[in-house]
Design a protein around this motif. Structure first.
Motif, PDB file in Angstrom:
ATOM      1  N   VAL A 664      33.794  42.463  32.579  1.00 36.56           N
ATOM      2  CA  VAL A 664      34.514  41.670  33.566  1.00 36.56           C
ATOM      3  C   VAL A 664      33.655  41.636  34.672  1.00 36.56           C
ATOM      4  O   VAL A 664      33.036  42.711  35.400  1.00 36.56           O
ATOM      5  CB  VAL A 664      35.806  42.989  33.930  1.00 36.56           C
ATOM      6  CG1 VAL A 664      36.567  42.166  35.031  1.00 36.56           C
ATOM      7  CG2 VAL A 664      36.761  42.856  32.624  1.00 36.56           C
ATOM      8  N   ARG A 665      33.705  40.510  35.372  1.00 37.62           N
ATOM      9  CA  ARG A 665      33.087  40.302  36.753  1.00 37.62           C
ATOM     10  C   ARG A 665      33.991  39.769  37.882  1.00 37.62           C
ATOM     11  O   ARG A 665      33.394  39.032  38.778  1.00 37.62           O
ATOM     12  CB  ARG A 665      31.723  39.035  36.375  1.00 37.62           C
ATOM     13  CG  ARG A 665      31.120  39.680  35.030  1.00 37.62           C
ATOM     14  CD  ARG A 665      30.119  40.768  35.900  1.00 37.62           C
ATOM     15  NE  ARG A 665      29.078  41.131  34.959  1.00 37.62           N
ATOM     16  CZ  ARG A 665      29.336  42.470  34.100  1.00 37.62           C
ATOM     17  NH1 ARG A 665      30.319  42.919  34.059  1.00 37.62           N
ATOM     18  NH2 ARG A 665      28.302  42.494  33.249  1.00 37.62           N
ATOM     19  N   ASP A 666      35.033  40.250  38.058  1.00 36.18           N
ATOM     20  CA  ASP A 666      35.993  39.587  39.055  1.00 36.18           C
ATOM     21  C   ASP A 666      35.654  40.272  40.389  1.00 36.18           C
ATOM     22  O   ASP A 666      35.602  41.531  40.317  1.00 36.18           O
ATOM     23  CB  ASP A 666      37.337  40.071  38.514  1.00 36.18           C
ATOM     24  CG  ASP A 666      38.603  39.358  39.622  1.00 36.18           C
ATOM     25  OD1 ASP A 666      38.726  40.002  40.425  1.00 36.18           O
ATOM     26  OD2 ASP A 666      39.094  38.378  39.332  1.00 36.18           O
ATOM     27  N   GLU A 667      35.514  39.567  41.404  1.00 36.15           N
ATOM     28  CA  GLU A 667      35.186  40.203  42.384  1.00 36.15           C
ATOM     29  C   GLU A 667      35.895  41.225  43.267  1.00 36.15           C
ATOM     30  O   GLU A 667      35.726  42.365  43.436  1.00 36.15           O
ATOM     31  CB  GLU A 667      34.841  39.102  43.377  1.00 36.15           C
ATOM     32  CG  GLU A 667      34.591  39.694  44.919  1.00 36.15           C
ATOM     33  CD  GLU A 667      34.174  38.319  45.984  1.00 36.15           C
ATOM     34  OE1 GLU A 667      34.422  38.540  47.116  1.00 36.15           O
ATOM     35  OE2 GLU A 667      33.870  37.310  45.511  1.00 36.15           O
ATOM     36  N   ALA A 668      37.280  41.176  43.233  1.00 40.90           N
ATOM     37  CA  ALA A 668      38.514  41.967  43.409  1.00 40.90           C
ATOM     38  C   ALA A 668      38.105  43.070  42.737  1.00 40.90           C
ATOM     39  O   ALA A 668      38.296  44.359  43.286  1.00 40.90           O
ATOM     40  CB  ALA A 668      39.605  41.543  43.508  1.00 40.90           C
ATOM     41  N   VAL A 669      37.756  43.252  41.453  1.00 41.84           N
ATOM     42  CA  VAL A 669      37.784  44.643  40.620  1.00 41.84           C
ATOM     43  C   VAL A 669      36.640  44.978  41.225  1.00 41.84           C
ATOM     44  O   VAL A 669      36.605  46.253  41.243  1.00 41.84           O
ATOM     45  CB  VAL A 669      37.712  43.953  39.142  1.00 41.84           C
ATOM     46  CG1 VAL A 669      37.382  45.327  38.179  1.00 41.84           C
ATOM     47  CG2 VAL A 669      39.111  43.437  38.654  1.00 41.84           C
ATOM     48  N   LEU A 670      35.347  44.600  41.218  1.00 44.97           N
ATOM     49  CA  LEU A 670      34.081  45.345  41.769  1.00 44.97           C
ATOM     50  C   LEU A 670      34.267  45.791  43.036  1.00 44.97           C
ATOM     51  O   LEU A 670      33.907  46.779  43.577  1.00 44.97           O
ATOM     52  CB  LEU A 670      32.970  44.234  41.543  1.00 44.97           C
ATOM     53  CG  LEU A 670      32.406  44.179  40.063  1.00 44.97           C
ATOM     54  CD1 LEU A 670      33.293  43.542  39.087  1.00 44.97           C
ATOM     55  CD2 LEU A 670      31.087  43.567  40.272  1.00 44.97           C
ATOM     56  N   ASN A 671      35.002  44.953  43.730  1.00 44.12           N
ATOM     57  CA  ASN A 671      35.373  45.606  45.201  1.00 44.12           C
ATOM     58  C   ASN A 671      35.815  46.794  45.235  1.00 44.12           C
ATOM     59  O   ASN A 671      35.633  47.612  45.913  1.00 44.12           O
ATOM     60  CB  ASN A 671      36.072  44.455  46.106  1.00 44.12           C
ATOM     61  CG  ASN A 671      34.878  43.297  46.493  1.00 44.12           C
ATOM     62  OD1 ASN A 671      33.819  43.321  46.410  1.00 44.12           O
ATOM     63  ND2 ASN A 671      35.803  42.053  47.023  1.00 44.12           N
ATOM     64  N   TYR A 672      37.051  46.780  44.482  1.00 38.00           N
ATOM     65  CA  TYR A 672      37.869  47.787  44.426  1.00 38.00           C
ATOM     66  C   TYR A 672      37.311  49.179  43.858  1.00 38.00           C
ATOM     67  O   TYR A 672      37.309  50.362  44.292  1.00 38.00           O
ATOM     68  CB  TYR A 672      39.286  47.788  43.920  1.00 38.00           C
ATOM     69  CG  TYR A 672      40.135  48.958  44.096  1.00 38.00           C
ATOM     70  CD1 TYR A 672      40.664  49.170  45.197  1.00 38.00           C
ATOM     71  CD2 TYR A 672      40.636  49.548  42.798  1.00 38.00           C
ATOM     72  CE1 TYR A 672      41.348  50.311  45.354  1.00 38.00           C
ATOM     73  CE2 TYR A 672      41.442  50.716  43.090  1.00 38.00           C
ATOM     74  CZ  TYR A 672      42.017  51.014  43.884  1.00 38.00           C
ATOM     75  OH  TYR A 672      42.788  52.157  44.462  1.00 38.00           O
ATOM     76  N   LEU A 673      36.295  48.851  42.626  1.00 43.04           N
ATOM     77  CA  LEU A 673      35.475  49.898  42.288  1.00 43.04           C
ATOM     78  C   LEU A 673      34.628  50.464  43.293  1.00 43.04           C
ATOM     79  O   LEU A 673      34.516  51.934  43.264  1.00 43.04           O
ATOM     80  CB  LEU A 673      34.894  49.496  41.075  1.00 43.04           C
ATOM     81  CG  LEU A 673      34.050  50.490  40.340  1.00 43.04           C
ATOM     82  CD1 LEU A 673      34.793  51.640  39.801  1.00 43.04           C
ATOM     83  CD2 LEU A 673      33.439  49.836  39.083  1.00 43.04           C
ATOM     84  N   ILE A 674      33.846  49.645  44.111  1.00 43.87           N
ATOM     85  CA  ILE A 674      33.054  50.134  45.151  1.00 43.87           C
ATOM     86  C   ILE A 674      33.802  51.153  46.229  1.00 43.87           C
ATOM     87  O   ILE A 674      33.251  52.345  46.564  1.00 43.87           O
ATOM     88  CB  ILE A 674      32.329  48.966  45.901  1.00 43.87           C
ATOM     89  CG1 ILE A 674      31.637  48.328  44.853  1.00 43.87           C
ATOM     90  CG2 ILE A 674      31.702  49.435  47.116  1.00 43.87           C
ATOM     91  CD1 ILE A 674      30.765  47.023  45.495  1.00 43.87           C
ATOM     92  N   ALA A 675      35.043  50.454  46.476  1.00 42.11           N
ATOM     93  CA  ALA A 675      36.004  51.409  47.373  1.00 42.11           C
ATOM     94  C   ALA A 675      36.336  52.605  46.775  1.00 42.11           C
ATOM     95  O   ALA A 675      36.100  53.859  47.568  1.00 42.11           O
ATOM     96  CB  ALA A 675      37.103  50.592  47.706  1.00 42.11           C
ATOM     97  N   LEU A 676      36.599  52.605  45.550  1.00 36.65           N
ATOM     98  CA  LEU A 676      36.823  54.115  44.939  1.00 36.65           C
ATOM     99  C   LEU A 676      35.365  54.984  44.835  1.00 36.65           C
ATOM    100  O   LEU A 676      35.599  56.042  44.992  1.00 36.65           O
ATOM    101  CB  LEU A 676      37.271  53.916  43.371  1.00 36.65           C
ATOM    102  CG  LEU A 676      38.812  53.163  43.453  1.00 36.65           C
ATOM    103  CD1 LEU A 676      39.072  52.932  41.648  1.00 36.65           C
ATOM    104  CD2 LEU A 676      39.705  54.245  44.093  1.00 36.65           C
ATOM    105  N   TYR A 677      34.455  54.387  44.372  1.00 36.26           N
ATOM    106  CA  TYR A 677      33.175  55.077  44.307  1.00 36.26           C
ATOM    107  C   TYR A 677      32.820  55.620  45.739  1.00 36.26           C
ATOM    108  O   TYR A 677      32.450  56.728  46.130  1.00 36.26           O
ATOM    109  CB  TYR A 677      31.998  54.369  43.955  1.00 36.26           C
ATOM    110  CG  TYR A 677      31.922  54.140  42.488  1.00 36.26           C
ATOM    111  CD1 TYR A 677      32.183  55.288  41.860  1.00 36.26           C
ATOM    112  CD2 TYR A 677      31.449  52.691  41.890  1.00 36.26           C
ATOM    113  CE1 TYR A 677      31.929  55.116  40.486  1.00 36.26           C
ATOM    114  CE2 TYR A 677      31.692  52.644  40.529  1.00 36.26           C
ATOM    115  CZ  TYR A 677      31.663  53.786  39.963  1.00 36.26           C
ATOM    116  OH  TYR A 677      31.744  53.653  38.514  1.00 36.26           O
TER     117      TYR A 677
END
Length: 846
Positions: A664-677
Motif C-alpha cells: 500500500v502506498r496511499d499518502e494518507a495511510v503513510l501519514n497516519y502511520l508516521i503520526a502513530l509512530y
C-alpha cells in the motif's frame, strides 16, 4: 376491499376482524402498495389453477351387443361356444365344430355317436379344444387343423363337466398337465401331446361323488411347485366350494396326496346344476380374483397367495352379488350364465341380459333379448385373456361390446365415500374437482381441518370461501391455524411461477401465521414444539425467499419480537447489514465481526469497523488482514477510534504496517502511520520507517509537524534533509548533540560547496565550543572543506598556539602555493596583454 378489486364472481369477502391478528401483525387484506406489491388480481382467483371447470360429459352406456356374421346352416342349432386368444369354437347340434379365427372359418366334424355335451378351449393359445359327448366319449381338436381325435378312451365313459388348465404348461403342441372334473365327482389328471393323451389317472374323488361343476387351478407366484385348486359342486339343496393347496412334485395330482381325510368346504344355500367358476387375472399373470355362479347370486372375492398349507383357504374379501329380485323389471327367470368385466357382472337370463355394477350391485344395462329375435339364450362364452365375451343362442352369436365401462366409476366410488379410489378413476378435471370437493367437505364436517385444507387447495372453490371456513371453524373450536396454513401452502405450491404478486401475498400471510404460532408456543412454554415450528418456518423461508418482500417480513418479525427469525431471514436473503446491525445493537461484538467476515461485501466493513475497533481491536485487525480488496485509507476513521493500552501491541500500527508490507502506498495511510509512530516513546520504529521509506510517498511537512509535536527531533532532522532544509537539519542535529547526524546533514547539499562549508563551520563551532581542541583539529581534517584558519576565530584568545603549529604551517604553505600560482597566472596575463598590443599596432601601420 379496495385491494380485492371488482369481480362479478366474488360474492363475499372475508372480514379482516375474523383473523384476530396480533398488534402490529400484517393483515392480509391491507394495502400492499407500500411494499411494492401491486393489487392486480382478486383474492377469489388466488391459487386457482382453473377458474371454471365445466362438465362436458354426456350420458353413456358402456354395453351393447355386436353382430357376428355367422349362423348355423339350415335347422342346425348352436350347443356350446368357447373362446380364447381371439379364436371362437362353436359346437353345433349336428356334431360339427366351427373354428372362427378372424376372417377364416374352418369346420371340423366329430363322430355322430351322440350329441355334444360341452366343449373346453385352453385359455392361453386357443389351440386345444376338448369335446365331451353325452355318451362319455371325448375328442380332441387342434384348432389349427381340420380333424378330431378320440381321447381318454381308457376311462370311457367319461363325461367332462369342467377343466382346470395349467397355464404354465400349455404350448402349441400340447395341453400340459390338466385336471378334468367329471359328473361322478372324480378329478382326473391328464396330458394331451400331439393330439393323443399320454395318460389319464384319477387324482381325487370329492365327497358324495357330486358332479364337479366348476374347476380352476393356479400356481403360487412365489413357489410354482405349490398349487391351488378350487372345485364347486351342487346338491339338491345347496352348493359347495372346495379349496385345495398342495405341492405338485412329479405331477400336479400329487397335491391331493395329503388330503387323506374329507376336505373342508364352504356351503351356500340354493341349487344350480349349470354353475360356472372363473379365475381372473390381469396381463396373463397370476389370478387375482374369482367368481362363482350360485343359486343365490354371484359369489366373488380375491385370491390371496401367501404361505397357505393344506386345508387353508386362499380366498378373501368375498361378497355375494344377488341377482335382480323376481319383482324387478330386470328379472326374467333363473340365471343361465354370467361373465365378468373389470367393474361389472354380465348376467344372462332366459329373456334378458343385464349388467350389474360390482360396487353398487345395481343394474346399469338391460337388454330384452325377445325384442331382438335372436333365438333361445344358451350361455355366455368369455375370453380369459380380455374382457371380450360372447352371448350365444341356439341360432346366433352376439359380441358383448364393452366401451369405457370405467367412465362413471369415479361417481360410484364417490357415493360410497371411497375418495382415493374415485380419484384413480377420474378422467377429467371436472371429475377430479368434484371428488376433491366432496372429500374436502367430508373431512371438514368431521372436523379434520388439516386434511380438509389439503383437499380444498386442490379444488376450484373460491379462495376466500375456503379460507373463511377454515378460520371460522378454527376460531369456533379453539383450534390453531394449522389448517389455514396447510391450505395456503398447498395453494401456493399450485401457483404458476409468473403469478409473482399472488405468491408474495400468500408467502407473507404464511409467515404471519408461523410467527403467531411461535408466539403462542412460547407463551405456553412448549419449547420442543417451538423448535419444530421454527424449523418448518426456516424451511419455508428458504424455499420461497425470492417471493418474500423484505421490508414487510421485517415489519412482521419485529412487531412480534422474534429476533432469531429476523437473523435467519436476513442471513437467508444476504442482508448482512441488518444482521451486523442487530449484533452490534445487542453488543455481540464477536458475532458481528464473524458475520462481517462470512459475507463477501467489503463495503460493509467500513461503517461498522469504527465501533468494533473500540471493543475488539485485535480481532478486527486479524479479520482485516485476511479480507481482500479492503481500502486501507477508508479504514483510517476506524483506526483513529483505537485506544492503545500500554503493554500491548499497538493494533493500528500493526495493521498499517501490514498494509505497507503488502504494497500500500496511499499518502494518507503513510501519514497516519508516521503520526502513530511519533506518538510512541520508542524512536526506533519511526526512524526505521523514515530511513526506509521513499519521502515522496508521504507528506513531509505533515510528518515534520507531528514529529516536532511529538518531540522526535532525530526524525525531524531526517525530514529536514528530505526537504533540503540543510541549515535547519544541522542546527537541529547539533541541538540533539548528534555530531554524526549533523555531519551527514552537512554533506547533504551536493554541488553547493559554499553551503556545505557554511554547514561544516556551524558544526565546527559546536565542536570548538565543546573545548575538545584535538577533536576540532580532527574535525577539520574530516571535513575536507575547512582549514585551521577557518576555525581559529572560534577558539578563545588564551588558547596556546603551539597546539595548532603543524596545522598553521600546513595552512601557510598552502597559501604560499596559492600566491605563487596566482603570481604566475598574472605574469602570463601581462605577457599576453603586451603581445596583443604589439599585434594591434602592427595592424594599424599596414
Amino acid at each position: 376491499a379496495e385491494y380485492m378489486g371488482e369481480d362479478s364472481r366474488t360474492q363475499h369477502l372475508m372480514d379482516p376482524d375474523e383473523f384476530n391478528l396480533l398488534p402490529g401483525a400484517l393483515n392480509p387484506f391491507d394495502d400492499f402498495s407500500s411494499v411494492g406489491i401491486q393489487p392486480v388480481i382478486p383474492v377469489s382467483d388466488v391459487g386457482n389453477s382453473s377458474k371454471q371447470i365445466s362438465n362436458n360429459e354426456e350420458p353413456h352406456c358402456p354395453f351393447s351387443l355386436g353382430i357376428i356374421d355367422w349362423q348355423p346352416p339350415g335347422d342346425d342349432e348352436i350347443v356350446a361356444v368357447a373362446t380364447s386368444n381371439n379364436i371362437i369354437a362353436v359346437a353345433c347340434q349336428s356334431c360339427s365344430i366351427l373354428i372362427i379365427d378372424g376372417d377364416r372359418h374352418r369346420e371340423v366334424e366329430v363322430p355322430r355317436t351322440e350329441k355334444i355335451h360341452k366343449i373346453f378351449l385352453d385359455p392361453v393359445c386357443g389351440a386345444h379344444l376338448i369335446v365331451s359327448m353325452k355318451n362319455g366319449e371325448n375328442h380332441y381338436i387342434n384348432t389349427q387343423q381340420s380333424r378330431s381325435k378320440p381321447v381318454f378312451v381308457k376311462q370311457k365313459p367319461l363325461i367332462i363337466e369342467s377343466v382346470a388348465w395349467d397355464k404354465r404348461g400349455i404350448s402349441s403342441s400340447g395341453t400340459g398337465e390338466i385336471f378334468l372334473g367329471s359328473v361322478r365327482g372324480a378329478i382326473y389328471e391328464t396330458q394331451i401331446v400331439d393330439g393323443r393323451d399320454k395318460y389319464i389317472k384319477q387324482a381325487y374323488v370329492l365327497p358324495e361323488k357330486s358332479t364337479v361343476l366348476g374347476l380352476e387351478m393356479e400356481r403360487f407366484p412365489r413357489d410354482e411347485t405349490k398349487l391351488f385348486v378350487m372345485a364347486v359342486t351342487s346338491t339338491s339343496t345347496s352348493m359347495q366350494q372346495y379349496q385345495f393347496v398342495g405341492i405338485g412334485q412329479t405331477s400336479i395330482a400329487d397335491m391331493f396326496s395329503e388330503y387323506t381325510t374329507q376336505p373342508s368346504f364352504t356351503e351356500f344355500p340354493g341349487s344350480l346344476n349349470h354353475t360356472q367358476l372363473y379365475f381372473f387375472s390381469k396381463y396373463r399373470g397370476t389370478a387375482q380374483s374369482f367368481a362363482w355362479l350360485t343359486g343365490q347370486g354371484i359369489h366373488h372375492g380375491d385370491l390371496e397367495f401367501h404361505d397357505q398349507m393344506k386345508y387353508d383357504t386362499v380366498t378373501g374379501d368375498c361378497y355375494l352379488l344377488q341377482y335382480p329380485p323376481a319383482e324387478s323389471p330386470n328379472a326374467s327367470g333363473p340365471v343361465i350364465s354370467f361373465s365378468k368385466t373389470d367393474f361389472h357382472f354380465i348376467v344372462l337370463q332366459p329373456t334378458t341380459i343385464v349388467a350389474l355394477n360390482q360396487v353398487t350391485e345395481q343394474v346399469v344395462w338391460s337388454q330384452d333379448l325377445q325384442q331382438l329375435g335372436i333365438g333361445t339364450p344358451k350361455g355366455i362364452a368369455r375370453n380369459p385373456l380380455s374382457n371380450v365375451a360372447y352371448l350365444y343362442t341356439n341360432r346366433e352369436i352376439r359380441e358383448i361390446i364393452v366401451e369405457q365401462e370405467d367412465r362413471d366409476m369415479w361417481r360410484v366410488y364417490l357415493q360410497k365415500k371411497d375418495f382415493d379410489t374415485a380419484l384413480s378413476h377420474c378422467k377429467s378435471a371436472y371429475q377430479r374437482d368434484k371428488v376433491m370437493c366432496a372429500k374436502a367437505d367430508h373431512f371438514f364436517n368431521e372436523n379434520k381441518l388439516e386434511m380438509a385444507a389439503q383437499c380444498y387447495a386442490q379444488t376450484s372453490k373460491p379462495f376466500e370461501e375456503v379460507a373463511l371456513k377454515l378460520v371460522t371453524q378454527s376460531s369456533r373450536d379453539g383450534l390453531n391455524r394449522d389448517a389455514l396454513k396447510t391450505f395456503l401452502q398447498h395453494r401456493l405450491s399450485r401457483l404458476p411461477d409468473h403469478e409473482v404478486t399472488q405468491q408474495t401475498l400468500l408467502c407473507i400471510w404464511l409467515v404471519e401465521i408461523y410467527l403467531n404460532k411461535l408466539n403462542a408456543l412460547r407463551d405456553a412454554g412448549q419449547v420442543d414444539q417451538m423448535t419444530a415450528v421454527n424449523e418448518d418456518l426456516e424451511s419455508f423461508m428458504e424455499h420461497w425467499k425470492a417471493r418474500l418482500d423484505k421490508q414487510t417480513v421485517y415489519q412482521l418479525i419485529t412487531s412480534q419480537g422474534n429476533y432469531d427469525v429476523l437473523l435467519f431471514f436476513a442471513s437467508l436473503i444476504k442482508d448482512y447489514d441488518t444482521v451486523v446491525k442487530y449484533h452490534i445493537h445487542a453488543k455481540n461484538w464477536n458475532k458481528a465481526l464473524q458475520e462481517l467476515a462470512n459475507q463477501g461485501n467489503v463495503e460493509l466493513w467500513y461503517p461498522y469497523s469504527p465501533i468494533l475497533m473500540e471493543h475488539v481491536p485485535k480481532e478486527l485487525v486479524e479479520k482485516w488482514m485476511v479480507v481482500k480488496n479492503l481500502d486501507s485509507s477508508r479504514l483510517l476513521p476506524s483506526l483513529m477510534r483505537y485506544q492503545h493500552t500500554p503493554g500491548t501491541e499497538h493494533q493500528a500500527i500493526r495493521y498499517l504496517g501490514y498494509c505497507i508490507t503488502a504494497g500500500v502506498r496511499d499518502e494518507a495511510v503513510l501519514n497516519y502511520l508516521i503520526a502513530l509512530y511519533a506518538s510512541l516513546e520508542d524512536d526506533k520504529p519511526l526512524m526505521s520507517f523514515i530511513e526506509q521509506t521513499d519521502p515522496s510517498l508521504y507528506d513531509l511537512k505533515y510528518a515534520l509537524r507531528v514529529c516536532l509535536k511529538g518531540g522526535k527531533l532525530r526524525a525531524c532532522v531526517r525530514i529536514y534533509m528530505a526537504l533540503e532544509m540543510y541549515q535547519e537539519a544541522v542546527e537541529l542535529a547539533l541541538k540533539e548533540k548528534d555530531l554524526e547526524l549533523a555531519k551527514e546533514c552537512a554533506d547533504g547539499p551536493a554541488g553547493d560547496e559554499t553551503l556545505r562549508k557554511k554547514l561544516w563551520l556551524e558544526i565546527a563551532k559546536q565542536v570548538v565550543e565543546m573545548a575538545d581542541h584535538q577533536k576540532a583539529i580532527e574535525f577539520v581534517k574530516e571535513s575536507q572543506l575547512l582549514k585551521i584558519d577557518d576555525i581559529l576565530p572560534f577558539f578563545p584568545d588564551f588558547v596556546c598556539i603551539d597546539l595548532f603549529k603543524d596545522q598553521i604551517c600546513d595552512s601557510l604553505q598552502d597559501y604560499t602555493q596559492q600566491i605563487n600560482s596566482l603570481k604566475k597566472d598574472m605574469d602570463e596575463a601581462t605577457q599576453n596583454a603586451d603581445q596583443i598590443r604589439t599585434d594591434i599596432n602592427e595592424l594599424r601601420n599596414r
